[in-house]
Design a protein around this motif. Structure first.
Motif, PDB file in Angstrom:
ATOM      1  N   THR A  47      50.300  43.081  42.894  1.00 59.63           N
ATOM      2  CA  THR A  47      51.434  43.877  42.764  1.00 59.63           C
ATOM      3  C   THR A  47      51.876  43.742  41.420  1.00 59.63           C
ATOM      4  O   THR A  47      53.010  44.233  40.897  1.00 59.63           O
ATOM      5  N   GLY A  48      50.855  43.634  40.696  1.00 64.20           N
ATOM      6  CA  GLY A  48      51.242  43.751  39.039  1.00 64.20           C
ATOM      7  C   GLY A  48      51.711  42.469  38.099  1.00 64.20           C
ATOM      8  O   GLY A  48      52.368  42.846  36.841  1.00 64.20           O
ATOM      9  N   PHE A  49      51.819  41.520  38.817  1.00 69.16           N
ATOM     10  CA  PHE A  49      52.273  40.176  37.983  1.00 69.16           C
ATOM     11  C   PHE A  49      51.223  39.851  37.094  1.00 69.16           C
ATOM     12  O   PHE A  49      50.269  39.950  37.407  1.00 69.16           O
ATOM     13  N   ARG A  50      51.896  39.482  35.864  1.00 65.99           N
ATOM     14  CA  ARG A  50      50.719  38.686  35.129  1.00 65.99           C
ATOM     15  C   ARG A  50      51.042  37.110  35.147  1.00 65.99           C
ATOM     16  O   ARG A  50      52.008  36.469  35.029  1.00 65.99           O
ATOM     17  N   PHE A  51      49.925  36.426  35.296  1.00 63.78           N
ATOM     18  CA  PHE A  51      50.029  34.886  35.610  1.00 63.78           C
ATOM     19  C   PHE A  51      50.061  34.350  34.265  1.00 63.78           C
ATOM     20  O   PHE A  51      49.628  34.506  33.216  1.00 63.78           O
ATOM     21  N   ASN A 107      46.693  45.177  31.938  1.00 65.30           N
ATOM     22  CA  ASN A 107      45.925  43.982  31.671  1.00 65.30           C
ATOM     23  C   ASN A 107      46.458  42.886  32.456  1.00 65.30           C
ATOM     24  O   ASN A 107      45.858  41.831  32.360  1.00 65.30           O
ATOM     25  N   ALA A 108      47.307  42.970  33.403  1.00 66.66           N
ATOM     26  CA  ALA A 108      47.472  41.756  33.874  1.00 66.66           C
ATOM     27  C   ALA A 108      46.772  41.432  34.857  1.00 66.66           C
ATOM     28  O   ALA A 108      46.700  39.879  34.982  1.00 66.66           O
ATOM     29  N   ALA A 109      46.029  42.096  35.497  1.00 68.20           N
ATOM     30  CA  ALA A 109      44.905  41.585  36.477  1.00 68.20           C
ATOM     31  C   ALA A 109      43.972  40.531  35.714  1.00 68.20           C
ATOM     32  O   ALA A 109      43.554  39.543  36.493  1.00 68.20           O
ATOM     33  N   ALA A 110      43.544  40.605  34.599  1.00 66.45           N
ATOM     34  CA  ALA A 110      42.919  39.782  33.918  1.00 66.45           C
ATOM     35  C   ALA A 110      43.334  38.223  33.715  1.00 66.45           C
ATOM     36  O   ALA A 110      42.686  37.308  33.714  1.00 66.45           O
ATOM     37  N   SER A 111      44.746  38.166  34.037  1.00 69.29           N
ATOM     38  CA  SER A 111      45.364  37.002  33.564  1.00 69.29           C
ATOM     39  C   SER A 111      44.900  35.990  34.868  1.00 69.29           C
ATOM     40  O   SER A 111      45.270  34.688  34.631  1.00 69.29           O
ATOM     41  N   TRP A 112      44.658  36.552  35.788  1.00 69.51           N
ATOM     42  CA  TRP A 112      44.479  35.864  36.950  1.00 69.51           C
ATOM     43  C   TRP A 112      43.059  35.143  37.175  1.00 69.51           C
ATOM     44  O   TRP A 112      42.887  34.561  38.107  1.00 69.51           O
ATOM     45  N   ALA A 113      42.022  35.501  36.195  1.00 69.68           N
ATOM     46  CA  ALA A 113      40.602  35.042  36.407  1.00 69.68           C
ATOM     47  C   ALA A 113      40.483  33.782  36.599  1.00 69.68           C
ATOM     48  O   ALA A 113      39.696  33.121  37.533  1.00 69.68           O
TER      49      ALA A 113
END
Length: 193
Positions: free
Chosen positions: A146-150, A180-186
């Motif tokens: 849902t677009g949150f950045r970790f 680019n938020a999805a990349a923060s969850w890797a």
């Protein structure tokens, strides 16, 4: 002070939990994952669900402190889960009953609540907050979708059910989409960025 509003998505109706949902809420909240990851009372009993439906949810709407919805497939159908958002902090929280997981319902519901908040449903709330107990990968997956950045694990950020400060995974989301938020969850979800 605000009146409850219903929201709709392609597959869901988000409306108010009712007394007809009390037994379902009590059943779902006895899931061992709730003991591990949520701050709901434990062991969860029917009177907790009664108080939640009859006092907590209506009080949140009446004071403007928190807006909460039941997820359903259609009006009057059984409750699937719950999503809510707090004014001030913009903190969003949610849970889904075990039989209803894995169908994409929660990201769909959370997107609707985000849109409602950002479209004036919660004035003054621009930045949204998600936090969860470390290890709650299912909740993290919804936040990611849902677009949150970790932003990382912060210690301590909230109180556990015994009232003790505890660590939390934290993510934030603004009004605009951060591509680019999805990349923060890797690192925590082991997905390639």
């Amino acid at each position: 002070m605000s009146d409850p509003v219903d929201l709709r998505t392609a597959r869901l109706v988000l409306d108010q939990p009712t007394t007809a949902d009390v037994d379902t809420i009590a059943e779902f909240c006895r899931d061992p994952l709730f003991e591990r990851y949520l701050t709901t009372p434990w062991p969860y009993e029917r009177h907790h669900a009664d108080m939640y439906v009859e006092q907590y949810v209506p009080n949140g709407w009446q004071t403007g402190g928190e807006s909460t919805w039941a997820l359903r497939l259609e009006p009057g159908s059984p409750l699937l889960g719950v999503v809510g958002i707090r004014s001030g902090s913009g903190e969003i929280g949610f849970w889904l009953g075990a039989p209803h997981r894995g169908h994409g319902y929660m990201p769909e519901a959370v997107r609707a609540v985000i849109a409602w908040a950002h479209d004036g449903g919660m004035p003054g709330v621009d930045d949204l907050l998600w936090r969860a107990a470390p290890g709650n990968r299912a909740s993290a997956s919804v936040a990611r979708a849902t677009g949150f950045r970790f932003t990382g694990e912060v210690d301590p950020t909230f109180l556990d059910r015994s009232g003790q400060p505890t660590a939390a995974w934290i993510a934030r989301r603004g009004r605009s989409i951060d591509h680019n938020a999805a990349a923060s969850w890797a690192a925590i979800l082991e997905w390639p960025s």
